[in-house]
Every structure is written in C-alpha cells, then in structure tokens.
Design an enzyme around this catalytic site. Structure first.
Site, PDB file in Angstrom:
ATOM      1  N   SER A   9       3.048   0.846  10.183  1.00 16.68           N
ATOM      2  CA  SER A   9       3.475   0.000  11.305  1.00 16.68           C
ATOM      3  C   SER A   9       4.970   0.152  11.585  1.00 16.68           C
ATOM      4  CB  SER A   9       3.173  -1.467  11.000  1.00 16.68           C
ATOM      5  OG  SER A   9       1.838  -1.623  10.592  1.00 16.68           O
TER       6      SER A   9
HETATM    7  N1  SAM Z   1      -0.005  -2.004   6.315  1.00 18.65           N
HETATM    8  C1  SAM Z   1      -0.002  -0.582   6.519  1.00 18.65           C
HETATM    9  C2  SAM Z   1       1.286   0.067   6.139  1.00 18.65           C
HETATM   10  O1  SAM Z   1       2.241  -0.639   5.767  1.00 18.65           O
HETATM   11  O2  SAM Z   1       1.334   1.308   6.166  1.00 18.65           O
HETATM   12  C3  SAM Z   1      -0.397  -0.186   7.915  1.00 18.65           C
HETATM   13  C4  SAM Z   1      -1.804  -0.465   8.152  1.00 18.65           C
HETATM   14  S1  SAM Z   1      -2.607   0.562   9.332  1.00 18.65           S
HETATM   15  C5  SAM Z   1      -1.933  -0.040  10.802  1.00 18.65           C
HETATM   16  C6  SAM Z   1      -4.225  -0.166   9.215  1.00 18.65           C
HETATM   17  C7  SAM Z   1      -4.947   0.195   7.939  1.00 18.65           C
HETATM   18  O3  SAM Z   1      -6.092  -0.635   7.843  1.00 18.65           O
HETATM   19  C8  SAM Z   1      -5.441   1.633   7.914  1.00 18.65           C
HETATM   20  O4  SAM Z   1      -4.964   2.285   6.783  1.00 18.65           O
HETATM   21  C9  SAM Z   1      -6.963   1.475   7.875  1.00 18.65           C
HETATM   22  O5  SAM Z   1      -7.613   2.477   7.142  1.00 18.65           O
HETATM   23  C10 SAM Z   1      -7.101   0.107   7.225  1.00 18.65           C
HETATM   24  N2  SAM Z   1      -8.398  -0.554   7.478  1.00 18.65           N
HETATM   25  C11 SAM Z   1      -9.108  -0.616   8.645  1.00 18.65           C
HETATM   26  N3  SAM Z   1     -10.232  -1.324   8.456  1.00 18.65           N
HETATM   27  C12 SAM Z   1     -10.240  -1.711   7.150  1.00 18.65           C
HETATM   28  C13 SAM Z   1     -11.164  -2.448   6.354  1.00 18.65           C
HETATM   29  N4  SAM Z   1     -12.291  -2.954   6.834  1.00 18.65           N
HETATM   30  N5  SAM Z   1     -10.850  -2.650   5.046  1.00 18.65           N
HETATM   31  C14 SAM Z   1      -9.695  -2.153   4.517  1.00 18.65           C
HETATM   32  N6  SAM Z   1      -8.804  -1.445   5.223  1.00 18.65           N
HETATM   33  C15 SAM Z   1      -9.065  -1.230   6.532  1.00 18.65           C
END
Ligand code: SAM
Length: 215
Positions: free
Chosen positions: A63
């Site tokens: 992000s």
């Molecule tokens: N917080 C992260 C960082 O600091 O890099 C950025 C997060 S990224 C915008 C969103 C993340 O959510 C992705 O890595 C994606 O794989 C994960 N994600 C999506 N759906 C998910 C789920 N049901 N359970 C766990 N992770 C999930």
C-alpha cells in the site's frame, strides 16, 4: 541504507504524511523506523519511498505509505494491543503495526507472499508479528479476541465475522465498497453500540476467500 534512500525516507515522512495531516507521533516514529525499501522487490527499492503503491508480485501491491500511516492512526494504538491484520502482502503494514502494538497476527492467502513476508520480517529483526497462510476473510478465531482488526484488502460489506472477534471497545479498520474505489471505515464498539467513522476514499485490491468477493 544509502544516503539517497535515507533522504527519500525522511521526505516521505514530511511531505506525504505530516503535510497531509498525520500527526500521531508514535505513528510517525514507527514509519521512520521501518525500512520500507526492504519490503519491496529489490529492483523497486529506489521507488520504495514514492507516493504510491508498488507491485510485490502475484498481482498484489504494497500500500501507499500515506494509507499505511492513516490506517495506523485510525487504529489509535497505545502499545499494549493485540492486533489482527488481514492481508499481509509484503509484511510492511504488519511491521509498522508491530512498532505500535504488543502483538500482531497477520494472515495472507498467497503462499509465496506469506513466505517472503516471513523472511523479510525476520531479516529486519521483528519478532512480534505472527504470520499464517490462509483465508483471513473470517479472521483468526483461535487467537481472538483482538483489540484492533486491520483489513488491507477491499471487502464488499462490513464483515460481521470479523466484528465478532473484537474485544469490547475494540475497533476494525477496513476498506469497504463494491466498486474500484472504497471508503476507509473505522468501526468501534462503544458501550455495546457500533460507531462508524469515515476516513475518505481509498483503492485496495479485492479480498478473496469466503467473505470476500466471489467474482
Ligand atoms: N498490507 C499489505 C502490505 O503492507 O504490503 C498490503 C496488502 S495488499 C493491498 C492485499 C493483500 O491481501 C494481498 O497480499 C492479498 O493476497 C491479500 N488477501 C486477499 N484476500 C485475502 C484473504 N481472503 N485472506 C488473506 N489475505 C488475503
């Protein structure tokens, strides 16, 4: 850290965070101590302190720094909390949260990202983040209740399943919305009632899994 990265890091704090209204000193200090360039792919390290999200592989992103700081500020952490993050991604938000709370539990559903985040967190010496590979859309019931739940992927609606894993007076911060643009919402339980606060528009990748988007 190279001098260029050091300068870019400090510029990020002043220009992207303080000038846009991030005022919580603990959040600013945490954003100063966590080396964001260690959480992005090596070839993007020189862009790590830019004012935007960056790709981290597997079609996912780390992000924008401002969004990480805004979420941390909205979480109003004092240092003693147990926090759940859904969507570990690069591990960066979890690392910043780890400087603001006692313990951070973070779930990622993509194995390569989960493994990489675990490695980076270990490399930078963070020991109070506990990672799990799996579907975080229904939380981490075995570790509940949490003081704060932070969701870093867009959810179609306020997730009752996650709200149920909050302590009394707990709060959830999540991007909520069906469209490409969502609203960053904080939902706090105050004396048995839910209070919502809105922190403006945001753009997150979509949550998958049981309580995420199905299309
Ligand atoms: N917080 C992260 C960082 O600091 O890099 C950025 C997060 S990224 C915008 C969103 C993340 O959510 C992705 O890595 C994606 O794989 C994960 N994600 C999506 N759906 C998910 C789920 N049901 N359970 C766990 N992770 C999930």
């Amino acid at each position: 850290m190279s001098e260029d990265l050091e300068k870019a890091h400090e510029r990020m704090i002043v220009e992207q965070l303080q000038r846009r209204g991030i005022a919580d000193r603990r959040v600013l200090a945490a954003m100063r101590t966590v080396p964001r360039h260690r959480f992005v792919p090596v070839e993007l390290a020189d862009q790590a302190y830019d004012d935007n999200p960056l790709p981290i592989g597997e079609s996912q992103t780390i992000s924008q720094p401002y969004m990480v700081a805004l979420i941390c500020e909205a979480a109003t952490l004092t240092g003693s909390e147990k926090v759940l993050e859904v969507g570990t991604g690069s591990g960066y938000q979890a690392a910043v949260l780890s400087r603001l709370a006692a313990e951070v539990y973070s779930i990622e559903c993509i194995e390569q990202l989960c493994n990489r985040a675990r490695q980076v967190l270990q490399n930078v010496g963070i020991t109070n983040v506990h990672l799990r590979l799996g579907d975080g859309s229904f939380g981490w019931p075995e570790e509940a209740p949490f003081d704060v739940i932070v969701v870093t992927a867009a959810m179609p609606c306020v997730p009752a399943m996650l709200l149920g894993q909050l302590k009394p007076e707990g709060r959830l911060i999540a991007p909520i919305g069906e469209q490409e643009l969502q609203t960053l919402v904080s939902i706090r339980r105050v004396k048995g009632h839910w209070q919502e606060e809105y922190f403006g528009e945001c753009r997150f990748v979509r949550m998958t899994g049981r309580y995420g988007f199905t299309d």
